[in-house]
Design a protein around this motif. Structure first.
Motif, PDB file in Angstrom:
ATOM      1  N   ALA A  14      21.835  51.639  29.077  1.00 41.12           N
ATOM      2  CA  ALA A  14      20.258  52.035  28.544  1.00 41.12           C
ATOM      3  C   ALA A  14      20.429  52.699  27.012  1.00 41.12           C
ATOM      4  N   GLY A  15      19.824  52.300  26.136  1.00 46.08           N
ATOM      5  CA  GLY A  15      19.505  52.451  24.859  1.00 46.08           C
ATOM      6  C   GLY A  15      20.588  52.275  23.846  1.00 46.08           C
ATOM      7  N   LYS A  16      21.879  51.603  24.324  1.00 38.66           N
ATOM      8  CA  LYS A  16      23.029  51.309  23.585  1.00 38.66           C
ATOM      9  C   LYS A  16      23.113  50.468  22.716  1.00 38.66           C
ATOM     10  N   ALA A  17      23.442  50.441  21.568  1.00 36.15           N
ATOM     11  CA  ALA A  17      23.574  49.261  20.602  1.00 36.15           C
ATOM     12  C   ALA A  17      24.746  48.172  21.089  1.00 36.15           C
ATOM     13  N   VAL A  18      24.470  47.024  21.043  1.00 31.53           N
ATOM     14  CA  VAL A  18      25.272  46.097  21.449  1.00 31.53           C
ATOM     15  C   VAL A  18      25.265  44.738  20.611  1.00 31.53           C
ATOM     16  N   GLU A  19      26.445  44.264  20.607  1.00 29.16           N
ATOM     17  CA  GLU A  19      26.819  42.992  19.544  1.00 29.16           C
ATOM     18  C   GLU A  19      27.148  41.831  20.519  1.00 29.16           C
ATOM     19  N   PHE A  20      26.503  40.693  20.435  1.00 30.69           N
ATOM     20  CA  PHE A  20      26.541  39.593  21.146  1.00 30.69           C
ATOM     21  C   PHE A  20      27.170  38.557  20.168  1.00 30.69           C
ATOM     22  N   THR A  21      28.350  37.851  20.394  1.00 30.15           N
ATOM     23  CA  THR A  21      28.743  36.608  19.746  1.00 30.15           C
ATOM     24  C   THR A  21      28.284  35.548  20.440  1.00 30.15           C
ATOM     25  N   VAL A  22      27.659  34.584  20.216  1.00 30.69           N
ATOM     26  CA  VAL A  22      26.947  33.447  20.983  1.00 30.69           C
ATOM     27  C   VAL A  22      27.262  32.391  20.156  1.00 30.69           C
ATOM     28  N   THR A  23      28.103  31.268  21.021  1.00 32.90           N
ATOM     29  CA  THR A  23      28.182  29.915  20.541  1.00 32.90           C
ATOM     30  C   THR A  23      27.653  29.084  21.258  1.00 32.90           C
ATOM     31  N   VAL A  24      26.588  28.368  20.827  1.00 33.17           N
ATOM     32  CA  VAL A  24      25.767  27.140  21.360  1.00 33.17           C
ATOM     33  C   VAL A  24      26.694  25.770  21.677  1.00 33.17           C
ATOM     34  N   ASN A  25      26.762  25.745  22.849  1.00 30.16           N
ATOM     35  CA  ASN A  25      27.717  24.475  23.157  1.00 30.16           C
ATOM     36  C   ASN A  25      26.725  23.194  23.230  1.00 30.16           C
ATOM     37  N   ALA A  26      25.376  23.234  23.663  1.00 32.35           N
ATOM     38  CA  ALA A  26      24.327  22.317  23.589  1.00 32.35           C
ATOM     39  C   ALA A  26      22.947  22.705  23.508  1.00 32.35           C
ATOM     40  N   VAL A  27      22.090  21.882  23.209  1.00 35.67           N
ATOM     41  CA  VAL A  27      20.485  22.064  23.046  1.00 35.67           C
ATOM     42  C   VAL A  27      20.079  21.083  23.913  1.00 35.67           C
ATOM     43  N   LYS A  28      18.927  21.336  24.931  1.00 37.17           N
ATOM     44  CA  LYS A  28      18.667  20.446  25.954  1.00 37.17           C
ATOM     45  C   LYS A  28      17.180  20.697  25.894  1.00 37.17           C
ATOM     46  N   GLU A  29      16.450  19.507  25.973  1.00 42.31           N
ATOM     47  CA  GLU A  29      15.016  19.552  26.643  1.00 42.31           C
ATOM     48  C   GLU A  29      14.492  18.687  27.603  1.00 42.31           C
ATOM     49  N   PRO A  30      13.650  18.961  28.312  1.00 42.80           N
ATOM     50  CA  PRO A  30      13.296  18.029  29.363  1.00 42.80           C
ATOM     51  C   PRO A  30      13.021  16.502  28.856  1.00 42.80           C
ATOM     52  N   LEU A  31      13.297  15.701  29.664  1.00 40.45           N
ATOM     53  CA  LEU A  31      12.483  14.412  29.384  1.00 40.45           C
ATOM     54  C   LEU A  31      11.054  14.253  29.446  1.00 40.45           C
ATOM     55  N   SER A  32      10.509  13.541  28.830  1.00 37.30           N
ATOM     56  CA  SER A  32       9.143  13.356  29.205  1.00 37.30           C
ATOM     57  C   SER A  32       8.706  12.330  30.468  1.00 37.30           C
ATOM     58  N   GLU A  33       9.551  11.641  30.614  1.00 41.72           N
ATOM     59  CA  GLU A  33       9.421  10.638  31.630  1.00 41.72           C
ATOM     60  C   GLU A  33      11.087  10.398  32.305  1.00 41.72           C
ATOM     61  N   PRO A  34      10.877  10.565  33.585  1.00 41.86           N
ATOM     62  CA  PRO A  34      12.363  10.257  34.246  1.00 41.86           C
ATOM     63  C   PRO A  34      12.845   8.757  34.019  1.00 41.86           C
ATOM     64  N   THR A  35      14.070   8.606  34.107  1.00 41.64           N
ATOM     65  CA  THR A  35      14.800   7.341  33.944  1.00 41.64           C
ATOM     66  C   THR A  35      15.827   7.032  35.149  1.00 41.64           C
ATOM     67  N   ASP A  36      16.034   5.823  35.269  1.00 36.63           N
ATOM     68  CA  ASP A  36      17.019   5.667  36.375  1.00 36.63           C
ATOM     69  C   ASP A  36      18.510   6.732  36.279  1.00 36.63           C
ATOM     70  N   GLN A  37      18.741   6.881  34.817  1.00 33.27           N
ATOM     71  CA  GLN A  37      20.235   7.374  34.495  1.00 33.27           C
ATOM     72  C   GLN A  37      19.898   8.717  34.919  1.00 33.27           C
ATOM     73  N   TRP A  38      18.780   9.376  34.345  1.00 30.65           N
ATOM     74  CA  TRP A  38      18.719  10.744  34.696  1.00 30.65           C
ATOM     75  C   TRP A  38      18.679  11.040  36.208  1.00 30.65           C
ATOM     76  N   VAL A  39      18.141  10.087  36.896  1.00 24.65           N
ATOM     77  CA  VAL A  39      18.000  10.380  38.539  1.00 24.65           C
ATOM     78  C   VAL A  39      19.551  10.275  38.893  1.00 24.65           C
ATOM     79  N   ALA A  40      20.079   9.493  38.481  1.00 23.73           N
ATOM     80  CA  ALA A  40      21.596   8.942  38.932  1.00 23.73           C
ATOM     81  C   ALA A  40      22.297  10.211  38.463  1.00 23.73           C
ATOM     82  N   ASP A  41      22.195  10.871  37.444  1.00 27.16           N
ATOM     83  CA  ASP A  41      23.083  12.094  36.773  1.00 27.16           C
ATOM     84  C   ASP A  41      22.620  13.498  37.450  1.00 27.16           C
TER      85      ASP A  41
END
Length: 397
Positions: free
Chosen positions: A183-210
């Motif tokens: 509580a109340g402590k200063a913290v430093e986070f080092t963050v690496t982004v491996n991927a950015v993802k968002e939902p499909l607007s419509e499902p596909t056969d490949q998405w279902v299979a995966d």
């Protein structure tokens, strides 16, 4: 052992069938559990620890009944020939689409763009306080939906605009109401982004299979959802019929006397439930009762009423068992027990150890009585108006 919900002896009053958790179409396992340095929720960790008291010192319902003159305490009314209505909810295209939308949100796909609020980022992060890593402050391959509020203020906002492969340093402060050591402590986070993802607007056969276990194309997936929802709706209707039939049977009977031993069982169960709710809310029992708008007198009155309700149902169940010749340990009991062991995938000792002797016995006997009532009931099936229900619930659950 399969994690299913066995009916606790008289606790779930009138819920007379041994049922499992509702299951939707299974999704392929993607274990990306984060340590979540922001917010912890101990309730989830304790949820499976509050099923019931299996103490050997507690007498079973059967043992209590041995000292009770059931015939004196309850006058049986009609328990055969009750009339009930079975309302079945149809599955609409909207129901199916709602579940697909939920799955799309839970299984976003990788995109080549800067992260924005609502996107999911897969991240590696290391948290340090005064230059030293701390327990629970680091993770790898964690999925985080930006804007979800799962991490402390500034963490998620600090990743807006980040792209795959980018590393950011976030200098933040834990809230004052956080855990005592942070509580109340200063913290430093080092963050690496491996991927950015968002939902499909419509499902596909490949998405279902995966992502969807057991399916490799959209058409079969939709059919599977519909089938599972129809099965779930049928089970819900069945449970409601059992409830309605049992309610009628109870109403048809007269309780002449409430044995204090049975009332105390019900009162204890009531108190255990309220204590569990208070624990989830992070409150002491008295504070929780007050927050519910109840005085101590009203709380005690509710507990007493609940205890009598439990006692009444125990008496009616036992009276029917006595009249029909149902007994714990008879051939039909043993068959029901074996069916339960097969369904749960465990031994009798494991079942009793997990749920308690009394809960197992009463679950079987209650189901036998419930089945008898339904086998002799006049059941009329009707189709529910799905449009009305769908308009009030767009959660897809």
């Amino acid at each position: 052992m399969k994690k299913r919900a066995i009916m606790i002896s008289m606790l779930l009053v009138m819920a007379l069938s041994v049922t499992g958790c509702s299951q939707k179409t299974a999704t392929k396992d993607k274990d990306t559990k984060t340590e979540e340095t922001a917010k912890t929720d101990d309730a989830e960790e304790t949820e499976s620890d509050n099923t019931e008291d299996t103490s050997e010192d507690t007498p079973t319902t059967a043992e209590l009944m041995a000292g009770i003159d059931v015939e004196k305490c309850v006058t049986l009314g009609d328990y055969k020939g009750v009339t009930v209505e079975k309302t079945i909810q149809s599955v609409t295209d909207e129901d199916v689409q709602n579940e697909i939308d939920n799955a799309l949100a839970n299984y976003p796909v990788e995109v080549d763009q800067a992260a924005k609020e609502g996107d999911t980022v897969n991240i590696d992060y290391v948290g340090k306080i005064d230059g030293e890593e701390f327990d629970g402050g680091s993770d790898q391959g964690a999925d985080l939906k930006l804007g979800s509020g799962k991490f402390i203020d500034g963490f998620e906002d600090g990743l807006i605009g980040a792209r795959k492969g980018e590393t950011r340093t976030l200098n933040l402060t834990f809230p004052e109401d956080y855990t005592q050591d942070l509580a109340g402590k200063a913290v430093e986070f080092t963050v690496t982004v491996n991927a950015v993802k968002e939902p499909l607007s419509e499902p596909t056969d490949q998405w279902v299979a995966d992502n969807i276990e057991g399916y490799d194309n959209l058409a079969d997936y939709k059919a599977g959802i519909r089938s599972e929802q129809e099965e779930s709706n049928e089970q819900t209707a069945e449970n409601q019929v059992r409830y309605a039939a049992w309610t009628q049977v109870i109403d048809n009977c007269t309780i002449n006397e409430y044995p204090e031993t049975l009332v105390e069982v019900g009162k204890k169960l009531y108190e255990q439930q309220v204590e569990t709710y208070a624990k989830y809310a992070g409150m002491e029992l008295d504070a929780y009762i007050e927050s519910s708008g109840l005085t101590q007198e009203e709380y005690q009155s509710n507990m007493e009423e609940y205890g009598k309700n439990v006692a009444a149902q125990a008496l009616v169940c036992q009276a029917i068992c006595d009249k029909e010749g149902f007994a714990i340990g008879d051939d039909d009991y043993q068959k029901a027990l074996q069916d339960m062991l097969t369904e749960y995938g465990c031994t009798e000792d494991e079942l009793i150890q997990t749920y308690g002797q009394d809960n197992v016995e009463q679950s079987i006997m209650l189901n036998r009585v419930s089945n008898l009532i339904l086998e002799n009931a006049n059941v009329t099936e009707v189709q529910a108006d799905s449009s009305a229900d769908n308009s009030s619930d767009d959660s897809g659950n």
